[in-house]
Motif scaffolding. Structure first.
Motif, PDB file in Angstrom:
ATOM      1  N   LEU A 189     -11.415  -3.992  30.898  1.00  0.00           N
ATOM      2  CA  LEU A 189     -10.840  -4.908  29.921  1.00  0.00           C
ATOM      3  C   LEU A 189     -11.778  -6.072  29.628  1.00  0.00           C
ATOM      4  O   LEU A 189     -11.861  -6.557  28.512  1.00  0.00           O
ATOM      5  N   LEU A 190     -12.499  -6.521  30.669  1.00  0.00           N
ATOM      6  CA  LEU A 190     -13.372  -7.679  30.498  1.00  0.00           C
ATOM      7  C   LEU A 190     -14.613  -7.333  29.693  1.00  0.00           C
ATOM      8  O   LEU A 190     -15.139  -8.157  28.951  1.00  0.00           O
TER       9      LEU A 190
ATOM     10  N   LEU B 264     -16.654  -9.056  25.781  1.00  0.00           N
ATOM     11  CA  LEU B 264     -18.000  -9.592  25.998  1.00  0.00           C
ATOM     12  C   LEU B 264     -19.059  -8.753  25.279  1.00  0.00           C
ATOM     13  O   LEU B 264     -20.122  -9.254  24.917  1.00  0.00           O
TER      14      LEU B 264
ATOM     15  N   LEU C  81      -9.694  -3.971  35.714  1.00  0.00           N
ATOM     16  CA  LEU C  81      -9.946  -5.249  35.051  1.00  0.00           C
ATOM     17  C   LEU C  81     -11.326  -5.269  34.401  1.00  0.00           C
ATOM     18  O   LEU C  81     -11.501  -5.803  33.302  1.00  0.00           O
ATOM     19  N   SER C  82     -12.311  -4.666  35.069  1.00  0.00           N
ATOM     20  CA  SER C  82     -13.675  -4.739  34.547  1.00  0.00           C
ATOM     21  C   SER C  82     -13.781  -4.066  33.186  1.00  0.00           C
ATOM     22  O   SER C  82     -14.521  -4.517  32.321  1.00  0.00           O
TER      23      SER C  82
ATOM     24  N   ILE D 258     -19.873  -8.274  35.441  1.00  0.00           N
ATOM     25  CA  ILE D 258     -18.437  -8.040  35.607  1.00  0.00           C
ATOM     26  C   ILE D 258     -18.166  -7.301  36.914  1.00  0.00           C
ATOM     27  O   ILE D 258     -17.242  -7.636  37.657  1.00  0.00           O
TER      28      ILE D 258
ATOM     29  N   THR E  20     -15.755  -8.871  39.811  1.00  0.00           N
ATOM     30  CA  THR E  20     -14.465  -8.282  40.127  1.00  0.00           C
ATOM     31  C   THR E  20     -14.503  -7.463  41.411  1.00  0.00           C
ATOM     32  O   THR E  20     -13.506  -6.852  41.779  1.00  0.00           O
TER      33      THR E  20
END
Lengths: 201, 216
Positions: free
Chosen positions: B163-164, B168, B160-161, B147, B151
């Motif tokens: 949230l990602l 996962l 964002l990372s 991630i 990103t």
């Protein structure tokens, strides 16, 4: 790098019908040159004309849009990104690359660029010109035959410009190759010039 | 050459070595400390739910180091210079993965002892937690690296990372925390299998992401 010359041994660097793009825009096409040991080429052009893109393509960091690049010999790159850890003192930041390159005696390069007094200063406190000189020292320590220099003189004062110019002169005098992208004038003997705008697509 | 690179990466990311590298560890302990304050000192309740809280704390702590994991070195051209020295992106990412796990997994596993004391966990639960984290943290580190590399060139990459990572990491959380309830070796084996797969993929995925960031 893609391809290699049939005559192995001597360093060389060449672009064959090279075209590169940035995003959707092709910056230049049908660009050709070949550099043999002891030759230096000055790439000139306005901002955004593709000088940096050309340097990065020659380094093998960008894939060409068309055509190819070929090289024989190890490539050293000096660009805007000096790849020295900003949190570390300059001496330690340089020491990492010295170890990676197996360089045992960096003192010559430090002296040539007047960096001895700055070794304890964290990299983030260095000025633009001091950073550039540090990156140049890192390149000198590698002792590679091919130099790719992207704006090597930007941010340097008059004395440092003279130092760096002399170092480039010394490098090609010793049978090295230099490809220099710069919008400044370079006082180097035997320098060839390539105006990148003539190849604009 | 590779040893030099690993030494540099560890010096940057190991707790109390680089700037802010101890934050995930402190965050992890802070969650374990806050939870009894929030639900009350009922030993029965804490013992039943505490293991799950440790897992959630570990997962959230895995988000914190992602910010500076790859982006800063791309920005400074470190991977370009490594490539010119013959160190492929996959290799530099494999080294980065090892350094990232070493500076995040083992410290977290050690911190599980004080966390278990704070949450009044039983020895059996602590045992399963330690094994689960040992099996699961390499997978969390691998997801984090992928991630972080993907990103790295985005402006809001750090936010964002986080949230990602959450969706996962869900399989690791489900099986890792699930092992606490079932106390079943097979469940932990599953966590280890997920981790191994992720560790095997991560250097290639992250390496490709770095090359793609260059072309952009």
């Amino acid at each position: 790098m893609q391809g290699s010359s049939p005559s192995s041994g001597a360093a060389h660097l060449s672009a064959n019908d090279l075209a590169c793009r940035r995003g959707d825009r092709v910056l230049f096409r049908n660009l050709n040159f070949a550099l043999a040991p002891g030759e230096a080429l000055h790439v000139t052009g306005a901002n955004g004309s593709g000088k940096t893109t050309l340097i990065r393509a020659m380094a093998g960091l960008l894939s060409p849009f068309a055509g190819s690049v070929a090289s024989e010999g190890t490539i050293g790159l000096l660009d805007e990104r000096i790849s020295l850890d900003p949190d570390l003192p300059l001496g330690k930041a340089l020491a990492f690359w010295e170890q990676m390159d197996g360089c045992n005696d960096p003192s010559g390069a430090l002296k040539a660029l007047g960096l001895q007094a700055l070794l304890d200063v964290p990299v983030r406190y260095l000025s633009t010109g001091q950073r550039k000189r540090a990156a140049m020292a890192s390149l000198l320590n590698r002792a590679v035959p091919i130099w790719l220099l992207d704006e090597p003189l930007s941010g340097l004062d008059a004395a440092a410009i003279a130092q760096v110019t002399a170092l480039i002169q010394l490098h090609i005098g010793g049978g090295g190759i230099a490809l220099i992208a710069s919008h400044q004038t370079l006082a180097i003997d035997g320098l060839q010039t390539l105006a990148i705008e003539e190849f604009a697509a | 050459m590779i040893a030099t690179l690993l030494k540099r990466d560890l010096a940057k990311f190991f707790p109390f070595a680089g700037s802010g590298a101890a934050l995930p560890l402190i965050f992890f302990l802070a969650v374990a400390m806050l939870y009894p304050f929030a639900v009350g000192p009922d030993a029965n309740l804490l013992g039943r739910t505490g293991g799950g809280v440790v897992w959630i704390a570990a997962l959230l702590a895995a988000i914190l180091p992602l910010d500076g994991l790859v982006a800063r070195d791309i920005e400074h051209g470190v991977f370009d210079q490594l490539k010119l020295r013959g160190v492929a992106e996959e290799m530099s990412m494999a080294v980065r993965l090892l350094a990232h796990w070493l500076s995040f997994g083992p410290p977290l596993i050690l911190a599980t002892f004080p966390a278990a004391a704070l949450l009044q966990l039983e020895v059996e639960t602590l045992h399963l937690l330690l094994l689960g984290l040992l099996a699961g943290t390499p997978g969390l580190a691998a997801i984090g690296l992928i991630i972080a590399a993907l990103t790295a060139s985005l402006r809001a990459g750090a936010a964002l990372s986080g949230l990602l990572l959450i969706p996962l990491a869900l399989p690791i959380l489900i099986f890792g925390a699930g092992a606490l309830a079932r106390s079943d070796d097979a469940t932990l084996g599953f966590v280890a299998a997920i981790s191994l797969l992720l560790v095997a993929i991560a250097p290639f995925a992250a390496g490709a992401a770095i090359r793609a960031a260059r072309e952009g």
